[in-house]
Design an enzyme around this catalytic site. Structure first.
Site, mmCIF file in Angstrom:
data_model
loop_
_atom_site.group_PDB
_atom_site.id
_atom_site.type_symbol
_atom_site.label_atom_id
_atom_site.label_comp_id
_atom_site.label_asym_id
_atom_site.label_seq_id
_atom_site.Cartn_x
_atom_site.Cartn_y
_atom_site.Cartn_z
ATOM 1 N N ASP A 154 33.066 -12.199 8.112
ATOM 2 C CA ASP A 154 32.576 -11.739 9.411
ATOM 3 C C ASP A 154 32.568 -10.212 9.485
ATOM 4 O OD1 ASP A 154 31.920 -12.338 12.259
ATOM 5 O OD2 ASP A 154 33.791 -11.263 12.626
ATOM 6 N N GLU A 183 28.227 -11.621 6.274
ATOM 7 C CA GLU A 183 27.569 -11.510 7.578
ATOM 8 C C GLU A 183 27.357 -10.028 7.857
ATOM 9 O OE1 GLU A 183 27.332 -11.197 12.135
ATOM 10 O OE2 GLU A 183 29.175 -10.751 11.070
#
Ligand code: GLC
Ligand code: GLC
Length: 658
Positions: A294, A336
Site C-alpha cells: 500500500d 500500489e
C-alpha cells in the site's frame, strides 16, 4: 543491484559471523537438517543483495549489525514456523515462477464486512468465486483498526489481529488454506507506510517513549513541517490541509500523509524496517500469496523533494523482497503506486514488485469512453505497457479508491491534447457536470488551490447504467451494458491479471447512503463500496435481467479467456486501425495469435480489410466472441461498443455463419 568487490567480501564475512548462531538456534528449536539446508541455500543466494541494500540504507547507523542479526533470527524462526502446506506451495512456485502469467488467472476484490459480514460467512461464497473462475481474491484490510473512521481499514492498529467483528486470525489462516485448495490465492494488504495512531508503537510514542517516537516523524514545532510542505503534494486536502497533524496530547506535530489518524512510519530508522519485516513474515505465514504494498510511493522522506518515489523507497521494497525470497518464497508483491506512469513503472521488477496495478490503462479506458477516441490510450500504451519478464500488470477498471487522471502530460500533448484542460473535462464528464455525459460520479478531494480533483463511482454508474435505468430508456440501458462489457473485454484480453471489484460483474450502482454515516460522509469513495446486492446476485442467471445480461456476457468472456493460450503472459502489440474510434492489439503466444478490435463509440465503425490481412495469414478470421466468420478481404463493421477477438483461420469453416 551490483555489489562491488569490497561489499561482496563484507557480505560474505557478515554471514559467516552470523550463521553459526542462527543455525544453532534452528536446531535447538527442533528444525530438521533438510529444512535448514533449503533455508541456508536460499539465504546464501539472496544474502549479498539483502546485505548490500541494508548497508546502503542503514550502514552508517551504530546499531546496524545488531539489526542485521535480529533480522536473520526472525527470518529463520519464521521459516521454521511456516505451515507445511505453505512450504509445499513455496516449492511449487519456485518450480513454476511464471504461474501468475496464466490465461486462467482472474482476480477479484471485496470488503469482508460489506460483502458478507464475517470470514466464516465468506466460506459460503467459495462456490460463487469458482463459478466466476477466480484464482486470486483480495480481501480489503481486515485488521484491528480504530472504531469509526479508519480509512476503510487502512489505519491498522495491529497487523496480527483481525478486526473482532470479522473473525480471528486463526479463521483467516484456515480460510487462506481452504482458498488455496480451491485454486484461489489470497491477497492482503501490507499497509506499511503508516500505522493507526492506536497501534502499540504509536501509543508508546504518545506516552513519551523516545524509542517509539523514533518510529514516526514527530516534530516539536512547525519549522521542519513548514520546510517539508514547501515541496509536498497534498493527498487528502479536504480532510486537512498539509501533511502534518498537531497532537495536543503530545504537544507535537506528526507526519500524516493521509488521514490525521494514519501516522507515517520513519523508515530511516532500521528498527522500523525490521519491525515491519517481521509483520510481513507473519502475514506470509498466515497464508497470503500476494501482498498488496500500500502507498509505496510515500515511504521515504527527503527535504526539498515531493517525498514521493524516492530512491530509498525502492531499496526498502527490494530488501523486503529479498527477505521474502528466503523465508517465504511463494510470496509475491503487488505495487500500489497510483502516480505518474514513469514512477509506476519504477516499482516493477522481479526483485521489487512482480505485480502492479495498471492505473494508466484504467484511467485511459475511461478517457476513451468519454472522448470516444483511442489516440491517447494507444499512444500512451505504445511505450508504457511492456514490462520486464517475470512481471505482470493487474488490470482493473476501478478499485475501492478514486479514479485519478494519471496520464503523462507529454503523452497528451503528443496527440494534440492539452493535459490540464483534458483533466478538467474528464472530471466534469464523470461527475455528470458535462452536458450530455452518461456518467454518474462524485468528485473526490477537490483541491481549492490547484483545481485538482479525482472521481468516485461504481463501474456501472460511471459507464452510464444509473442514468439509463433512471430514464427507463431501453436503448440507453443497452448502451450502458455494452460499455461495461467492452471495458471488461479489454482487461480480460490485453495482457496481465484482470481484477474485478465484486459487484461490478452484476452492474452494481452507486450507493449514496454513505452520507448518513458521519464516519464516512466526508469521503466520497464510499459511494462505490456498496454492500453485496443479493437480489442482483440471485438474478445473475436470468438473461432478461440487467445483472443477468452483464454477468452472462462477462462469464462467457472469462471462459473464453481461460482456453486461449494467446492470452497468457503480457506481450501485446498495438495495431494501427486507421479509425480513431477503434482500439486494436495483437496477442500472441507461440503459434497462438489473437487480434482484438474494439469500438469505443456508440456509432458503427469500420476498419479496412487490408488491416485484417496484415494480421492473419489466411482469408478468414473467426470472431470467438460472436462465433462468426470474418472474411479478411472486405471491410469489417463493428457495431456500437462492439469488440471482436479474431483468431486467424486459414480455411473458411463451412458450418459457421459470417
Ligand atoms: C492507499 C489505499 C487507500 C488509502 C491510502 C492510505 O492508497 O488504497 O484506500 O486511503 O492508501 O492507506
Ligand atoms: C493513493 C494515491 C492517490 C489516491 C489515494 C487514495 O496512494 O496516490 O492518488 O487517491 O492514495 O485515495
Amino acid at each position: 543491484m551490483q555489489l562491488d568487490d569490497r561489499t561482496q567480501r563484507q557480505a560474505a564475512q557478515a554471514l559467516q559471523r552470523l550463521l553459526p548462531r542462527i543455525q544453532q538456534e534452528f536446531v535447538a528449536r527442533g528444525g530438521t537438517p533438510a529444512d535448514w539446508d533449503g533455508f541456508a541455500a536460499r539465504l546464501n543466494r539472496e544474502w549479498p543483495r539483502l546485505f548490500g541494500l541494508l548497508l546502503r540504507l542503514y550502514g552508517t547507523q551504530y546499531d546496524f549489525f545488531y539489526h542485521l542479526e535480529q533480522l536473520l533470527h526472525a527470518m529463520a524462526a519464521s521459516w521454521q514456523a511456516r505451515p507445511a502446506w505453505l512450504k509445499q506451495l513455496d516449492a511449487a512456485r519456485e518450480a513454476d515462477p511464471d504461474w501468475f502469467q496464466s490465461e486462467r488467472m482472474l482476480g477479484a476484490m471485496l470488503y469482508v464486512d460489506r460483502f458478507c459480514g464475517t470470514l466464516q460467512r465468506l466460506r459460503d461464497f467459495v462456490p460463487y468465486f469458482k463459478e466466476l473462475g477466480l484464482t486470486y481474491l483480495h480481501l480489503m484490510p481486515l485488521f484491528d483498526a480504530p472504531a469509526g473512521n479508519n480509512d476503510g481499514g487502512y489505519a491498522v492498529s495491529n497487523y496480527r489481529k483481525v478486526d473482532p467483528r470479522l473473525g480471528t486470525i486463526e479463521e483467516l489462516a484456515a480460510l487462506a488454506h481452504e482458498l488455496q485448495a480451491e485454486g484461489i490465492n489470497l491477497v492482503l494488504d501490507f499497509v506499511f507506510n503508516h500505522t493507526s495512531d492506536e497501534h502499540e508503537w504509536a501509543r508508546r510514542a504518545q506516552a513519551g517513549d523516545p524509542e517509539y517516537q523514533e518510529f514516526y516523524l514527530i516534530f516539536p514545532d512547525r519549522s521542519l513541517p513548514d520546510a517539508y510542505e514547501r515541496t509536498l503534494r497534498e493527498i487528502f486536502p479536504s480532510v486537512r490541509r498539509g501533511s502534518f497533524t498537531w497532537r495536543a496530547d503530545m504537544q507535537r506535530w506528526v507526519w500524516t500523509t493521509f488521514n490525521s489518524f494514519q501516522w507515517d512510519l520513519n523508515y530511516a530508522n532500521p528498527a522500523v524496517f525490521r519491525a515491519m519485516a517481521e509483520e510481513m513474515l507473519f502475514l506470509a505465514n498466515v497464508g497470503v500469496a500476494v501482498l498488496r504494498l500500500d502507498a509505496v510511493a510515500f515511504i521515504w522522506k527527503r527535504l526539498g523533494t515531493s517525498c514521493e518515489n524516492q530512491p530509498e523507497a525502492h531499496l526498502i521494497i527490494q530488501a523486503f523482497n529479498a527477505i521474502a525470497r528466503v523465508a517465504a518464497p511463494a510470496l509475491l508483491f503487488k505495487s500500489e503506486a497510483i502516480v505518474h506512469p514513469d514512477d509506476v513503472m519504477s516499482y516493477i521488477s522481479p526483485q521489487e514488485c512482480q505485480l502492479s496495478y495498471n492505473p494508466l490503462l484504467m484511467a485511459l479506458l475511461w478517457e476513451t469512453l468519454a472522448t470516444r477516441q483511442v489516440r491517447l490510450l494507444a499512444h500512451a500504451l505504445s511505450h508504457r505497457f511492456r514490462l520486464p519478464s517475470g512481471c505482470a500488470w493487474v488490470n482493473y477498471l476501478r478499485s475501492h479508491d478514486d479514479i485519478g487522471w494519471t496520464f503523462d502530460d507529454n503523452d497528451a500533448r503528443a496527440v494534440g491534447i492539452d493535459p490540464w484542460g483534458h483533466r478538467q473535462f474528464l472530471n466534469a464528464f464523470y461527475t455528470g457536470r458535462f452536458p450530455g455525459s452518461f456518467a454518474s460520479g462524485l468528485p473526490f478531494q477537490e483541491n481549492p488551490d490547484t483545481g485538482d480533483a479525482r472521481v468516485s463511482g461504481t463501474l456501472a454508474s460511471l459507464a452510464g447504467l444509473e442514468r439509463a435505468l433512471r430514464s427507463g430508456d431501453p436503448g440507453a440501458i443497452d448502451l450502458a451494458i455494452r460499455r461495461i462489457v467492452l471495458l471488461h473485454s479489454i482487461i480480460l484480453s490485453i495482457g496481465g491479471i484482470p481484477l474485478l471489484y465484486l459487484g461490478d460483474e452484476l452492474g452494481t450502482l452507486n450507493d449514496y447512503s454513505y452520507v448518513n454515516d458521519p464516519t464516512k460522509a466526508a469521503d466520497s469513495r464510499w459511494v462505490h463500496r456498496p454492500p453485496r446486492n443479493q437480489a442482483a446476485l440471485d438474478q445473475r442467471h436470468d438473461p432478461a435481467s440487467v445483472p443477468g445480461r452483464i454477468f452472462g456476457a462477462l462469464t462467457r468472456l472469462i471462459r473464453l479467456r481461460q482456453r486461449l493460450p494467446a492470452l497468457r503472459d503480457g506481450a501485446m502489440e498495438l495495431v494501427r486501425t486507421d479509425n480513431e474510434h477503434v482500439f486494436g492489439y495483437v496477442r500472441q503466444d507461440g503459434a497462438h495469435r489473437l487480434l482484438v478490435l474494439a469500438n469505443v463509440s456508440e456509432q458503427p465503425q469500420t476498419v479496412e480489410g487490408n488491416l485484417l490481412r496484415m494480421y492473419g495469414p489466411g482469408i478468414h478470421f473467426i470472431d470467438l466472441v460472436s462465433e462468426r466468420q470474418v472474411p479478411a478481404h472486405q471491410a469489417l463493421t463493428l457495431q456500437p461498443y462492439q469488440f471482436v477477438w479474431l483468431e486467424p483461420a486459414p480455411w473458411a469453416a463451412a458450418d459457421m455463419p459470417t
